[in-house]
Design an enzyme around this catalytic site. Structure first.
Site, short mmCIF file in Angstrom:
data_model
loop_
_atom_site.label_atom_id
_atom_site.label_comp_id
_atom_site.label_asym_id
_atom_site.label_seq_id
_atom_site.Cartn_x
_atom_site.Cartn_y
_atom_site.Cartn_z
N CYS A 138 -13.47 -2.17 -25.43
CA CYS A 138 -14.27 -1.30 -26.29
C CYS A 138 -15.15 -2.10 -27.24
O CYS A 138 -14.98 -2.08 -28.47
CB CYS A 138 -13.35 -0.37 -27.07
SG CYS A 138 -12.27 0.53 -25.96
N ARG B 205 -15.53 -29.91 -19.61
CA ARG B 205 -16.25 -28.96 -18.77
C ARG B 205 -16.73 -29.56 -17.45
O ARG B 205 -16.64 -28.93 -16.39
CB ARG B 205 -17.47 -28.45 -19.55
CG ARG B 205 -18.25 -27.37 -18.82
CD ARG B 205 -19.59 -27.09 -19.52
NE ARG B 205 -19.48 -27.03 -20.95
CZ ARG B 205 -19.23 -25.91 -21.64
NH1 ARG B 205 -19.10 -24.77 -21.01
NH2 ARG B 205 -19.14 -25.94 -22.96
N TYR C 131 -21.10 -17.06 -26.26
CA TYR C 131 -22.19 -18.05 -26.21
C TYR C 131 -23.40 -17.53 -25.45
O TYR C 131 -24.25 -18.34 -25.08
CB TYR C 131 -21.72 -19.31 -25.48
CG TYR C 131 -20.45 -19.96 -25.95
CD1 TYR C 131 -20.33 -20.45 -27.25
CD2 TYR C 131 -19.38 -20.14 -25.08
CE1 TYR C 131 -19.17 -21.08 -27.67
CE2 TYR C 131 -18.21 -20.77 -25.48
CZ TYR C 131 -18.12 -21.25 -26.78
OH TYR C 131 -16.98 -21.88 -27.17
N PRO D 17 -14.48 -36.14 -21.02
CA PRO D 17 -15.11 -35.00 -20.38
C PRO D 17 -14.12 -33.85 -20.19
O PRO D 17 -12.96 -34.05 -19.85
CB PRO D 17 -15.52 -35.56 -19.02
CG PRO D 17 -14.46 -36.59 -18.73
CD PRO D 17 -14.09 -37.17 -20.06
N TYR E 132 -13.10 -23.56 -20.30
CA TYR E 132 -13.24 -22.61 -21.40
C TYR E 132 -13.17 -21.18 -20.89
O TYR E 132 -13.88 -20.30 -21.36
CB TYR E 132 -14.53 -22.90 -22.20
CG TYR E 132 -14.57 -24.35 -22.64
CD1 TYR E 132 -13.69 -24.81 -23.61
CD2 TYR E 132 -15.43 -25.27 -22.03
CE1 TYR E 132 -13.68 -26.15 -23.98
CE2 TYR E 132 -15.43 -26.61 -22.41
CZ TYR E 132 -14.55 -27.05 -23.38
OH TYR E 132 -14.53 -28.37 -23.74
C1 LIG Z 1 -14.31 -30.33 -26.72
C2 LIG Z 1 -14.29 -31.79 -26.83
C3 LIG Z 1 -14.54 -32.59 -25.72
C4 LIG Z 1 -14.89 -32.03 -24.36
O1 LIG Z 1 -16.14 -31.43 -24.36
P1 LIG Z 1 -16.80 -30.98 -22.95
O2 LIG Z 1 -18.09 -30.40 -23.36
O3 LIG Z 1 -15.90 -29.98 -22.35
O4 LIG Z 1 -16.94 -32.21 -22.13
C5 LIG Z 1 -14.44 -33.96 -25.87
N1 LIG Z 1 -14.13 -34.52 -27.06
C6 LIG Z 1 -13.91 -33.78 -28.16
C7 LIG Z 1 -13.58 -34.45 -29.44
C8 LIG Z 1 -13.98 -32.39 -28.09
O5 LIG Z 1 -13.76 -31.66 -29.18
#
Ligand SMILES: *Cc1c(COP(=O)(O)O)cnc(C)c1O
Length: 448
Positions: A369, A301, A341, A299, A398
């Site tokens: 700009c 985010r 996004y 995890p 992020y």
């Molecule tokens: C980006 C990523 C994550 C984390 O994703 P989240 O959406 O931030 O939980 C986990 N594993 C891999 C391989 C990723 O590229």
């Protein structure tokens, strides 16, 4: 472009509604908006703006909530925090102290994880294009696991590990061809995405891997996307395919030690019905639980997103022909998610008086700009004259990691709060640092 996360009806949540579901934030009659026990006004006065502010207590709480949910489901699970979501040294140190491992995607992240005290034996290396140099370092450090994404990469790892006299513990990242139903730019588990090995090729590749020198096959992995808020169906579909693959691997008499379930759990930025970690733990238990293998989770985010805000000042309040614009000193070079996004971030005033002011619609924009440098359109906000502060919510993931110096704007400072304390955990980039790396070629008077 429409994205499922934004296809929401009804009015934006009110200030009170935003505060009610963000326990680290509170409103004080004299001090205004607080993160934990620290008035954001005080941080702005001391450190300036724009500034990222992270709540250490929130990081811990969320890590523990996730770990508790996995344990509560009876899973033998290891959490590898996805470092790319927030690489701040203090953030990593807080999570390392909780026992988090790391999921890394570059040499820089490997170095950052090690610097923060995360043991190499708790580090997994993901990514579709690991360079030879990066793989050499990973092998030299003897990290826990490399998640390989192609037959070509597995050949490269075998050759490198053999030449270094090492054994690489390798998992195959499988692309389960499921649609996580998230924004197209953060969907990773469809067969036409660049990630992973096609499901139909995975078994043969796993068997082949077991014959190669320098490689110990340890498992399979997947990661289907990010900001998944539409329930557990995509996770269940992906994990059911992994279970199928584990059974096939075992039927061939091949060893397998663990399953890496990836990351992707979403958070409510606006009012999305984001799943609880208990739901994810339940989906893992239901689909993979009877295999008797430990699982890993990656995890990013979910742990750090809600733990951070971006604190900014109003530069000017501009009344255009048809719209009111609030121009902040933060811009898309700081927080790019809205431009990249179409992301929605809650925006709160910081001064106590501003919370009581009459609301009217405004566009909140940065000074860069680009028309895309827009944080929010038609947001109900009070009159906010120059110098007033605002906080962009849920900016812990992020956020700072995706910032740039576009328009030659220095990288913002980062602050951590805990209780009533706060400290700068990354200095604001100086103009000297930002400009000092430029060089002239000798024919224009530079020194070679
Ligand atoms: C980006 C990523 C994550 C984390 O994703 P989240 O959406 O931030 O939980 C986990 N594993 C891999 C391989 C990723 O590229």
């Amino acid at each position: 472009m429409a994205s499922p996360a934004l296809a929401l009806d009804g009015a934006d949540p009110s200030f009170a509604e935003l505060l009610a579901v963000r326990p680290a934030l509170s409103l004080h009659a004299h001090d205004g908006l607080l993160l934990e026990g620290v008035p954001l006004q005080r941080i702005a006065a001391a450190v300036g703006s724009p500034t990222w502010v992270y709540s250490a207590t929130t990081l811990r709480r969320r890590y523990q909530a996730l770990a508790g949910a996995l344990k509560g489901a009876g899973l033998n699970a290891e959490i590898h925090y996805a470092v790319k979501a927030n690489t701040n040294r203090a953030v990593l140190a807080v999570l390392a102290a909780e026992g988090a491992g790391a999921d890394i995607v570059s040499e820089g992240e490997l170095r950052a994880a090690r610097q923060a005290g995360i043991p190499a034996g708790h580090i997994v290396f993901s990514g579709v294009g690991k360079s030879e140099r990066e793989l050499r370092l990973a092998l030299a450090e003897d990290i826990q696991q490399i998640n390989a994404e192609s037959a070509e990469e597995i050949a490269m790892i075998s050759a490198l590990a053999s030449s270094l006299g090492r054994t690489a513990r390798v998992a195959i990242r499988v692309n389960p061809d499921v649609d996580a139903g998230t924004h197209a730019k953060i969907t990773t588990g469809k067969s036409d995405n660049k990630f992973g090995v096609a499901f139909d090729d995975a078994l043969a590749l796993y068997a082949h891997m077991a014959t190669l020198p320098g490689i110990e096959p340890v498992g399979i992995a997947t990661h289907i996307g990010s900001q998944i808020t539409n329930g557990m169906a995509a996770y269940r579909a992906a994990y059911a395919r992994l279970a199928e693959l584990v059974r096939a691997i075992r039927a061939r008499g091949l060893p397998i030690q663990r399953i890496d379930c990836g990351g992707g759990l979403g958070i409510p930025y606006r009012d999305e019905p984001a799943p609880a970690p208990e739901a994810l733990a339940g989906a893992i238990k239901a689909t993979l639980g009877d295999l008797g293998l430990p699982v890993m989770l990656e995890p990013g985010r979910w742990i750090v997103g809600p733990a951070g805000v971006l604190l900014a000042s109003i530069v000017i309040q501009k009344r255009g022909a048809t719209r009111r614009f609030l121009v902040t000193d933060a811009a898309m070079n700081d927080l790019v998610r809205p431009a990249m996004y179409d992301a929605w971030h809650g925006i709160l005033p910081v001064a106590p008086a501003a919370f009581g002011g009459a609301l009217s619609l405004a566009d909140v924009v940065g000074p860069v700009c680009e028309t895309g440098d827009t944080f929010a359109r038609d947001r109900a906000l009070p009159d906010l004259p120059p110098g007033e502060l605002v906080a962009f919510l849920d900016a812990g993931a992020y956020g700072a990691v995706m910032s740039s110096t576009y328009n030659l704007r220095p990288l913002a400072a980062e602050v951590m709060v805990e209780g009533e304390r706060f400290a700068v955990v990354r200095d604001r980039q100086s103009y000297e640092a930002m400009l000092g790396q430029g060089r002239l070629p000798p024919w224009l008077g530079g020194v070679s």
